[in-house]
Design a protein around this motif. Structure first.
Motif, PDB file in Angstrom:
ATOM      1  N   SER A 164      99.050  37.027  48.165  1.00  9.99           N
ATOM      2  CA  SER A 164     100.858  36.563  48.540  1.00  9.99           C
ATOM      3  C   SER A 164     101.382  36.207  49.429  1.00  9.99           C
ATOM      4  O   SER A 164     101.182  36.506  50.830  1.00  9.99           O
ATOM      5  CB  SER A 164     101.646  37.751  47.785  1.00  9.99           C
ATOM      6  OG  SER A 164     100.607  38.656  46.124  1.00  9.99           O
ATOM      7  N   ARG A 198     104.735  34.393  37.471  1.00 13.18           N
ATOM      8  CA  ARG A 198     103.855  34.671  39.168  1.00 13.18           C
ATOM      9  C   ARG A 198     104.146  34.593  40.784  1.00 13.18           C
ATOM     10  O   ARG A 198     104.400  35.963  41.059  1.00 13.18           O
ATOM     11  CB  ARG A 198     102.060  33.936  40.051  1.00 13.18           C
ATOM     12  CG  ARG A 198     102.159  33.317  38.670  1.00 13.18           C
ATOM     13  CD  ARG A 198     100.779  32.221  39.132  1.00 13.18           C
ATOM     14  NE  ARG A 198     101.038  31.197  39.279  1.00 13.18           N
ATOM     15  CZ  ARG A 198     100.939  30.002  40.393  1.00 13.18           C
ATOM     16  NH1 ARG A 198      99.748  31.151  41.280  1.00 13.18           N
ATOM     17  NH2 ARG A 198     101.846  28.905  40.343  1.00 13.18           N
ATOM     18  N   ARG A 208     105.592  36.016  50.630  1.00 14.29           N
ATOM     19  CA  ARG A 208     107.094  36.436  50.718  1.00 14.29           C
ATOM     20  C   ARG A 208     107.754  35.387  51.572  1.00 14.29           C
ATOM     21  O   ARG A 208     108.020  35.972  52.783  1.00 14.29           O
ATOM     22  CB  ARG A 208     107.467  37.193  50.604  1.00 14.29           C
ATOM     23  CG  ARG A 208     109.154  37.723  50.724  1.00 14.29           C
ATOM     24  CD  ARG A 208     109.667  38.932  50.464  1.00 14.29           C
ATOM     25  NE  ARG A 208     110.438  39.251  49.917  1.00 14.29           N
ATOM     26  CZ  ARG A 208     111.247  39.485  48.009  1.00 14.29           C
ATOM     27  NH1 ARG A 208     110.002  39.726  47.322  1.00 14.29           N
ATOM     28  NH2 ARG A 208     112.222  39.487  47.900  1.00 14.29           N
ATOM     29  N   GLN A 223     109.289  35.459  46.313  1.00 18.17           N
ATOM     30  CA  GLN A 223     107.556  36.544  45.724  1.00 18.17           C
ATOM     31  C   GLN A 223     107.076  35.576  45.395  1.00 18.17           C
ATOM     32  O   GLN A 223     107.172  35.150  44.163  1.00 18.17           O
ATOM     33  CB  GLN A 223     108.051  37.474  45.756  1.00 18.17           C
ATOM     34  CG  GLN A 223     107.158  38.671  45.227  1.00 18.17           C
ATOM     35  CD  GLN A 223     106.261  38.645  46.718  1.00 18.17           C
ATOM     36  OE1 GLN A 223     106.932  39.463  47.610  1.00 18.17           O
ATOM     37  NE2 GLN A 223     105.224  38.441  47.110  1.00 18.17           N
ATOM     38  N   ASN A 258     103.062  35.959  43.906  1.00 18.70           N
ATOM     39  CA  ASN A 258     101.705  36.646  43.815  1.00 18.70           C
ATOM     40  C   ASN A 258     100.847  35.248  43.353  1.00 18.70           C
ATOM     41  O   ASN A 258     100.955  34.408  42.596  1.00 18.70           O
ATOM     42  CB  ASN A 258     101.689  37.978  43.514  1.00 18.70           C
ATOM     43  CG  ASN A 258     103.025  39.155  43.879  1.00 18.70           C
ATOM     44  OD1 ASN A 258     103.074  38.773  44.662  1.00 18.70           O
ATOM     45  ND2 ASN A 258     104.125  38.709  43.118  1.00 18.70           N
ATOM     46  N   SER A 259      99.940  36.220  42.933  1.00 15.90           N
ATOM     47  CA  SER A 259      98.501  35.307  42.637  1.00 15.90           C
ATOM     48  C   SER A 259      98.774  34.136  42.998  1.00 15.90           C
ATOM     49  O   SER A 259      98.059  33.342  42.119  1.00 15.90           O
ATOM     50  CB  SER A 259      98.653  35.274  40.876  1.00 15.90           C
ATOM     51  OG  SER A 259      98.708  36.865  40.280  1.00 15.90           O
TER      52      SER A 259
END
Length: 123
Positions: free
Chosen positions: A17, A67, A19, A82, A84-85
């Motif tokens: 991840s 995601r 951000r 953000q 993720n994955s």
């Protein structure tokens, strides 16, 4: 004029991840929706996500839906992404952009752009 400065990019392993954050300043009356775009080497810049002024409406590209999450803090004049994955195909330079339209996925609708931040997904 509107100034945009992105931060938070870097190298991350697949599945990880990151951000991203975008700080907005200047002529805020020209800022309505905010968007994130990305450009991979040898490819055209593509839409990733956008969010309306209030933050109550968001829209995502199919490739990142589920995601990535876009959010904004109007008190701090920031817009975050953000991620993720993460996948290797997410590798690109990510750009924050501002438009005076309510919402738009079109590159041409955005009048102000940040300098970009590199995201590399690799093992």
């Amino acid at each position: 004029q509107v100034q945009l400065v992105e931060s938070g990019g870097g190298l991350v392993q697949p599945g990880g991840s990151l951000r991203l954050s975008c700080a907005v300043s200047g002529s805020m009356f020209r800022v309505n929706a905010m968007g994130w775009f990305r450009q991979a080497p040898g490819k055209e810049r593509e839409f990733v996500a956008h969010i309306n002024r209030s933050g109550g409406r968001t829209y995502y590209a199919d490739s990142v839906k589920g995601r990535f999450t876009i959010s904004r803090d109007n008190a701090k004049n920031t817009v975050d992404l953000q991620m993720n994955s993460l996948k290797p195909e997410d590798t690109a330079v990510y750009y924050c952009a501002a438009t005076n339209e309510y919402s738009s996925r079109s590159f041409s609708s955005y009048h102000s752009w940040g300098q970009g931040t590199q995201v590399t997904v690799s093992s």
